[in-house]
Design an enzyme around this catalytic site. Sequence first.
Site, PDB file in Angstrom:
ATOM      1  N   ALA A 111     -25.298  23.049  13.933  1.00  0.00           N
ATOM      2  CA  ALA A 111     -25.371  21.594  13.769  1.00  0.00           C
ATOM      3  C   ALA A 111     -26.515  21.032  14.598  1.00  0.00           C
ATOM      4  O   ALA A 111     -27.049  21.708  15.476  1.00  0.00           O
ATOM      5  CB  ALA A 111     -24.062  20.950  14.210  1.00  0.00           C
ATOM      6  N   ASN A 112     -26.875  19.795  14.320  1.00  0.00           N
ATOM      7  CA  ASN A 112     -27.791  19.046  15.172  1.00  0.00           C
ATOM      8  C   ASN A 112     -26.959  18.246  16.164  1.00  0.00           C
ATOM      9  O   ASN A 112     -25.813  17.918  15.899  1.00  0.00           O
ATOM     10  CB  ASN A 112     -28.603  18.056  14.335  1.00  0.00           C
ATOM     11  N   ARG A 113     -27.582  17.889  17.266  1.00  0.00           N
ATOM     12  CA  ARG A 113     -26.951  17.034  18.246  1.00  0.00           C
ATOM     13  C   ARG A 113     -27.049  15.588  17.769  1.00  0.00           C
ATOM     14  O   ARG A 113     -28.147  15.120  17.490  1.00  0.00           O
ATOM     15  CB  ARG A 113     -27.757  17.129  19.529  1.00  0.00           C
ATOM     16  N   VAL A 157     -29.500  15.256   9.942  1.00  0.00           N
ATOM     17  CA  VAL A 157     -29.114  16.269   8.954  1.00  0.00           C
ATOM     18  C   VAL A 157     -29.675  17.626   9.370  1.00  0.00           C
ATOM     19  O   VAL A 157     -30.853  17.723   9.725  1.00  0.00           O
ATOM     20  CB  VAL A 157     -29.654  15.880   7.563  1.00  0.00           C
TER      21      VAL A 157
END
Length: 219
Positions: free
Chosen positions: A29-31, A96
């Site tokens: 995931a991204n932060r 995203v």
Amino acid sequence: LGQGTLTGRRVLVTSGPTLEPIDPVRYIANRSSGAQGAAIGRALAEQGAEVVFVTGPATVPPPAGVTVVRVETARQMRDAVQAALPVDAAVFAAAVADWHVEEEARSKIKKTAGTLPALRFAENPDILAEVAQMGEGRPNLVVGFAAETDDVVAHATAKRARKGCDWILANDVSPGTGIMGGTENAVTLITGDGSETWERAGKDAVAQRLAQRIAEALQ
Ligand code: C5P
């Protein structure tokens, strides 16, 4: 909600991170806290807009007064965005993930002594670029974000052209700014007419200023 400058307008906001599963228990995931996206959804709703708020699993809860669509992956976010169209304006504040794991394992990948798993990635759809570059049914105003650490205006201007969106709200996320996960934001708005840097302010104030600008642009 009373009569606002966006009454009768339908606006889409994406927010939060996307999670891309590796197996049933792991993901990449991204932060993203989703704080700026939530503030934008709230500010638009306060101006009277009908807001569709498509969000990945964020830390900050979604605002009141919006229609919340919860998604996990970028591909689900794309589908939810397409389903929300047509809208007058769309703001893409989500962080995203650029890639998903090509073959998500159906069962938990076991830890095996002496071997390490290798992940193969596939590209995610660029949701902002898809909407910005659609022909018929394109929102009148498409706003993207650019998290930059250096040469903010140059990089964000190039991103605006590459994505085909109308505006880019660029923010400086250099380490030490405290912006990632913080309560304040320092942004530069890039439009077709050039760029303007807003003074550092709370994410709510930045959102209200953006909502005001969106209302003026849709007038
Ligand atoms: O290319 P980059 O990720 O830096 O672009 C950021 C902007 O594009 C943000 O507005 C983000 O929400 C949007 N985006 C998207 N779909 C992607 C990647 C980014 O909508 N797959």
